[in-house]
Enzyme design. Structure first.
Site, PDB file in Angstrom:
ATOM      1  N   GLU A   1       0.358   9.195  -4.084  1.00  0.00           N
ATOM      2  CA  GLU A   1      -0.858   8.968  -3.296  1.00  0.00           C
ATOM      3  C   GLU A   1      -0.942   9.837  -2.043  1.00  0.00           C
ATOM      4  O   GLU A   1      -1.903   9.732  -1.283  1.00  0.00           O
ATOM      5  CB  GLU A   1      -0.922   7.492  -2.875  1.00  0.00           C
ATOM      6  CG  GLU A   1      -0.939   6.506  -4.031  1.00  0.00           C
ATOM      7  CD  GLU A   1      -2.285   6.435  -4.727  1.00  0.00           C
ATOM      8  OE1 GLU A   1      -3.270   6.960  -4.178  1.00  0.00           O
ATOM      9  OE2 GLU A   1      -2.362   5.847  -5.817  1.00  0.00           O
TER      10      GLU A   1
ATOM     11  N   TRP B   1     -32.096  -6.532 -10.456  1.00  0.00           N
ATOM     12  CA  TRP B   1     -31.034  -7.336 -11.062  1.00  0.00           C
ATOM     13  C   TRP B   1     -30.882  -7.067 -12.560  1.00  0.00           C
ATOM     14  O   TRP B   1     -30.467  -7.946 -13.325  1.00  0.00           O
ATOM     15  CB  TRP B   1     -31.237  -8.828 -10.787  1.00  0.00           C
ATOM     16  CG  TRP B   1     -31.052  -9.135  -9.328  1.00  0.00           C
ATOM     17  CD1 TRP B   1     -32.028  -9.249  -8.385  1.00  0.00           C
ATOM     18  CD2 TRP B   1     -29.804  -9.295  -8.636  1.00  0.00           C
ATOM     19  NE1 TRP B   1     -31.480  -9.484  -7.135  1.00  0.00           N
ATOM     20  CE2 TRP B   1     -30.105  -9.527  -7.263  1.00  0.00           C
ATOM     21  CE3 TRP B   1     -28.474  -9.286  -9.024  1.00  0.00           C
ATOM     22  CZ2 TRP B   1     -29.134  -9.726  -6.298  1.00  0.00           C
ATOM     23  CZ3 TRP B   1     -27.490  -9.487  -8.075  1.00  0.00           C
ATOM     24  CH2 TRP B   1     -27.826  -9.709  -6.720  1.00  0.00           C
TER      25      TRP B   1
ATOM     26  N   TYR C   1      -5.782   3.979 -15.508  1.00  0.00           N
ATOM     27  CA  TYR C   1      -5.100   2.884 -14.815  1.00  0.00           C
ATOM     28  C   TYR C   1      -6.037   1.742 -14.425  1.00  0.00           C
ATOM     29  O   TYR C   1      -5.840   1.080 -13.408  1.00  0.00           O
ATOM     30  CB  TYR C   1      -4.359   3.389 -13.571  1.00  0.00           C
ATOM     31  CG  TYR C   1      -3.497   4.602 -13.837  1.00  0.00           C
ATOM     32  CD1 TYR C   1      -2.408   4.527 -14.712  1.00  0.00           C
ATOM     33  CD2 TYR C   1      -3.775   5.821 -13.236  1.00  0.00           C
ATOM     34  CE1 TYR C   1      -1.612   5.639 -14.971  1.00  0.00           C
ATOM     35  CE2 TYR C   1      -2.987   6.950 -13.492  1.00  0.00           C
ATOM     36  CZ  TYR C   1      -1.912   6.845 -14.355  1.00  0.00           C
ATOM     37  OH  TYR C   1      -1.144   7.947 -14.613  1.00  0.00           O
TER      38      TYR C   1
ATOM     39  N   LYS D   1      -9.152   1.791 -13.465  1.00  0.00           N
ATOM     40  CA  LYS D   1     -10.138   2.062 -12.410  1.00  0.00           C
ATOM     41  C   LYS D   1     -11.478   2.462 -13.024  1.00  0.00           C
ATOM     42  O   LYS D   1     -11.533   3.023 -14.131  1.00  0.00           O
ATOM     43  CB  LYS D   1      -9.635   3.166 -11.477  1.00  0.00           C
ATOM     44  CG  LYS D   1      -8.351   2.812 -10.742  1.00  0.00           C
ATOM     45  CD  LYS D   1      -7.821   4.009  -9.987  1.00  0.00           C
ATOM     46  CE  LYS D   1      -6.425   3.729  -9.431  1.00  0.00           C
ATOM     47  NZ  LYS D   1      -5.810   4.913  -8.832  1.00  0.00           N
TER      48      LYS D   1
ATOM     49  N   LYS E   1     -24.107  -7.184  -6.838  1.00  0.00           N
ATOM     50  CA  LYS E   1     -23.084  -7.823  -7.655  1.00  0.00           C
ATOM     51  C   LYS E   1     -22.447  -6.774  -8.546  1.00  0.00           C
ATOM     52  O   LYS E   1     -23.105  -5.816  -8.981  1.00  0.00           O
ATOM     53  CB  LYS E   1     -23.684  -8.913  -8.553  1.00  0.00           C
ATOM     54  CG  LYS E   1     -24.076 -10.193  -7.834  1.00  0.00           C
ATOM     55  CD  LYS E   1     -22.883 -11.103  -7.584  1.00  0.00           C
ATOM     56  CE  LYS E   1     -23.345 -12.462  -7.050  1.00  0.00           C
ATOM     57  NZ  LYS E   1     -22.227 -13.375  -6.800  1.00  0.00           N
TER      58      LYS E   1
ATOM     59  N   GLU F   1      -1.849  -1.486  -7.595  1.00  0.00           N
ATOM     60  CA  GLU F   1      -3.174  -1.694  -7.021  1.00  0.00           C
ATOM     61  C   GLU F   1      -3.224  -2.909  -6.095  1.00  0.00           C
ATOM     62  O   GLU F   1      -4.085  -2.974  -5.210  1.00  0.00           O
ATOM     63  CB  GLU F   1      -4.227  -1.809  -8.124  1.00  0.00           C
ATOM     64  CG  GLU F   1      -4.402  -0.546  -8.943  1.00  0.00           C
ATOM     65  CD  GLU F   1      -4.775   0.665  -8.084  1.00  0.00           C
ATOM     66  OE1 GLU F   1      -5.552   0.502  -7.114  1.00  0.00           O
ATOM     67  OE2 GLU F   1      -4.289   1.777  -8.386  1.00  0.00           O
TER      68      GLU F   1
ATOM     69  N   ASP G   1       0.438 -15.471   7.780  1.00  0.00           N
ATOM     70  CA  ASP G   1       0.500 -16.870   7.379  1.00  0.00           C
ATOM     71  C   ASP G   1       1.338 -17.040   6.108  1.00  0.00           C
ATOM     72  O   ASP G   1       1.354 -16.158   5.245  1.00  0.00           O
ATOM     73  CB  ASP G   1      -0.913 -17.398   7.132  1.00  0.00           C
ATOM     74  CG  ASP G   1      -0.912 -18.828   6.636  1.00  0.00           C
ATOM     75  OD1 ASP G   1      -0.574 -19.723   7.429  1.00  0.00           O
ATOM     76  OD2 ASP G   1      -1.227 -19.053   5.445  1.00  0.00           O
TER      77      ASP G   1
ATOM     78  N   GLU H   1       5.079 -16.396  10.139  1.00  0.00           N
ATOM     79  CA  GLU H   1       5.123 -17.853  10.083  1.00  0.00           C
ATOM     80  C   GLU H   1       6.145 -18.226   9.013  1.00  0.00           C
ATOM     81  O   GLU H   1       5.828 -18.377   7.831  1.00  0.00           O
ATOM     82  CB  GLU H   1       3.753 -18.438   9.732  1.00  0.00           C
ATOM     83  CG  GLU H   1       3.720 -19.958   9.869  1.00  0.00           C
ATOM     84  CD  GLU H   1       2.819 -20.660   8.870  1.00  0.00           C
ATOM     85  OE1 GLU H   1       2.431 -21.797   9.150  1.00  0.00           O
ATOM     86  OE2 GLU H   1       2.522 -20.086   7.807  1.00  0.00           O
TER      87      GLU H   1
END
Length: 650
Positions: free
Chosen positions: A57, A101, A113, A115, A137, A327, A351, A406
């Protein structure tokens, strides 16, 4: 026997050769030598992953900026570039207001891969076909033939309109985005954290806004002497009552408080006051929502998560990330980079780290401190390596960034440098301290408090691994538990907090012990200090978000800051003490000083004495006795400045 010893020495030598500064860790804690191989393996997994990212990368810097290509982006020519990772999909399409839509008119092209990418040319006037504020969407056709409408995992802005159950994805591309005016403050030597939730920051029964927090709460935080804000529940979460811990859209700032630009203004204004801002980041799990969350994005139960039982957290009813997937690493590391770059956060409180570190997720575990609990097959090294990568990234991009874990388990070296084989965190939360104070108040009479046990809890932390001490956080404020103020004063907080009413023994005792508990925690318990908003003045009510069980009421989802402004109420005394405590720390810097030297833990007198930052602290916890001319030993002779607060009750 000799052969076994020889092989052990050879293994140790190999570990020391592979991990650059492991020798420093083992010098600090020789008891970790038998586990040198574990540190070696973790470090080699980390370096190998980093090497793979470099080779494939172009380095972690480029890898972590994948939000610049994934999702939906307006190009310089006005066109739109779209990219998604959906390995289980049969087909991927973009739909929305812009094409009426029609679910299949804009198909993505399949790449390697798993994508998919799409380019949509601009209109004739060079404007984008998807304008700012229009709904979108991603349409997924699954291998089983289902047609699924999804929100992009990289969506930057999602909203819930009117009475809709699910969130809608809206293109956020304003013509004049917010421009930051102030530079980041320098990393403070002493960290005094004000844990905050924007939505509950108003005294009114409603969801407060970023604007409200900026205008009304930031000045209070500054006045109280805190130099750091930890913002909770910013990453978008469909269920408000989850306190932000069931994230649905990881790149979207919660729209229930306002717009992304208004959050940027909040951070920028805090920076102008010299206050750094940390994000409470949730990478330990994700919401099970599929319509407006990550779950089943490509129609499978895996994608970003482990499939089957390993991908579900039984206690939290949520999905668990598959941290070893390429990914998934791209998504989570880019998520951290996004919050640093786009919103200029100064670091993160991670967290649920305990859940990440172990395959058992900490469930049903007591963590006695036996080192065998922290090594071996129970450790999820994929998760641990991700955390090492996260810390490496954050501190590489911005060396002054702060990361807090945490972790309730106390894993050794979690807050040591990665070059020592550690996790790379700057701090961990001292989670045993609030539990100890609640236990004392629930189970013991005043005369039975054990001074040695209190001191042990406050100083029981790993050498050279910094801790954030706190007497209570949001956990104790939630309905079903009680804050310190409630344990101390309970129902009398509603009737006897007026200065016009007689000072009862319950209120006097409660106010003074509230001060003492917070000061000794602040001064003795760690290298940083945390307070949850409102607890500094003994907020009189618990915290309960609107839900079916309380008829969707907002009455307890608020903070009544106006109580401290009322000169006729005793809440002002607690608020002023908190301010004075922080100002005194600012002057003398005990949080950045070496750990305190405790000179006295007197059980009969109920006295604790210690020295830190050239200050002598004396606490009298005796319920009946006061002492004059009390003698304690000090490291050096001479006159000591005297700072006195009435913290003993009558």
């Amino acid at each position: 026997m000799a052969a076994s010893a020889g092989s052990g020495e050879a293994a140790l030598a190999a570990a020391l050769a592979d991990v650059p500064d492991l020798s420093r860790l083992l010098e600090t804690d020789p008891a970790l030598k038998p586990y040198a191989g574990d540190f070696q393996r973790r470090y080699k997994l980390f370096t190998q992953t980093l090497k793979n990212i470099e080779e494939c990368e172009g380095g972690i810097d480029e890898f972590s900026k994948s939000y610049e290509s994934f999702g939906v982006h307006r190009c310089a020519d006005g066109g739109l570039y779209c990219k998604e990772w959906a390995p289980g999909a049969e087909g991927v399409f973009l739909t929305g207001d812009f094409n009426g839509w029609n679910p299949f008119s804009y198909p993505y092209k399949k790449l390697e891969y798993g994508k998919w990418e799409l380019y949509i040319p601009p209109k004739n006037n060079k404007s984008s076909v998807v304008p700012h504020g229009s709904k979108l969407k991603v349409v997924i056709t699954s291998k089983s033939g289902e047609i699924l409408y999804r929100i992009s995992p990289w969506a930057k802005y999602v909203v819930r309109e009117s009475d809709n159950v699910n969130y809608d994805w809206m293109q956020w591309d304003p013509e004049n985005p917010y421009q930051f005016k102030h530079s980041r403050p320098r990393k403070p030597k002493s960290l005094r954290i004000y844990e905050s939730h924007v939505g509950i920051s108003s005294s009114e029964g409603k969801i407060a806004s970023y604007k409200h927090f900026t205008c009304n709460i930031l000045p209070r935080i500054k006045d109280l002497g805190y130099n750091c804000i930890q913002l909770m529940a910013i990453m978008e979460h469909a269920y408000y009552a989850s306190f932000g811990y069931q994230v649905t859209s990881f790149f979207a700032a919660s729209s229930r408080y306002g717009t992304p630009d208004e959050l940027k203004e909040l951070v920028d204004t805090a920076h102008s006051m010299g206050i750094i801002v940390l994000l409470d980041v949730v990478h330990s799990h994700a919401s099970k929502n599929s319509e407006d969350g990550l779950n089943k994005f490509d129609g499978t139960d895996s994608c970003y998560f482990h499939s089957g039982p390993r991908g579900n957290h039984e206690l939290w009813d949520s999905r668990l990330f598959a941290y070893s997937r390429w990914e998934v690493l791209r998504f989570l590391l880019s998520n951290l980079r996004w919050w640093l770059e786009e919103y200029r956060f100064d670091g993160f409180r991670f967290d649920g780290v305990t859940s990440m570190l172990y395959h058992h997720h900490g469930m049903g575990q007591g963590f006695s401190g036996d080192y065998n609990e922290y090594f071996g097959l129970q450790v999820d090294e994929d998760s641990l390596v991700y955390l090492m990568l996260a810390n490496y990234l954050v501190h590489s991009v911005y060396p002054d960034c702060i990361t807090i874990a945490e972790d309730v388990s106390g894993m050794p070296a979690l807050c040591c440098p990665i070059t020592q084989g550690g996790g790379g965190f700057d701090y961990r939360l001292a989670m045993a301290i609030p539990d100890k104070w609640i236990q004392i108040l629930k189970e013991f009479k005043d005369e039975d408090w054990n001074m040695g046990n209190i001191v042990h809890t406050l100083i029981n932390r790993r050498y050279l691994e910094k801790c954030i001490a706190y007497a209570e956080s949001h956990d104790q404020a939630l309905v079903g538990d009680k804050t310190l103020a409630f344990w101390l004063m309970d129902a009398e907080m509603y009737t006897n907090m007026s200065v016009l009413s007689p000072l009862t023994l319950v209120i006097d005792r409660g106010i003074q012990l509230h001060k003492m508990i917070r000061l000794i925690t602040h001064a003795l318990g760690g290298e940083g200090y945390l307070n949850f908003m409102g607890n500094e003045f003994g907020h009189p009510e618990w915290l309960d978000f609107p839900r079916k069980g309380n008829n969707e009421s907002y009455h307890y989802a608020r903070r009544q800051f106006h109580l401290t402004d009322d000169e006729l109420l005793r809440y002002k005394f607690l608020n002023n003490f908190d301010k004075d405590m922080n100002k005194l720390e600012e002057r003398f810097g005990w949080l950045s000083a070496p750990q305190a030297f405790v000179s006295e833990k007197h059980e009969e007198n109920k006295v604790i004495a210690f020295e830190r930052a050239n200050l002598l602290f004396l606490f009298n916890f005796h319920p009946e006795k006061s002492f004059t001319d009390y003698r304690v030993g000090t490291a050096s002779s001479g006159k000591y400045p005297f700072f006195y607060y009435k913290i003993m009750f009558i």
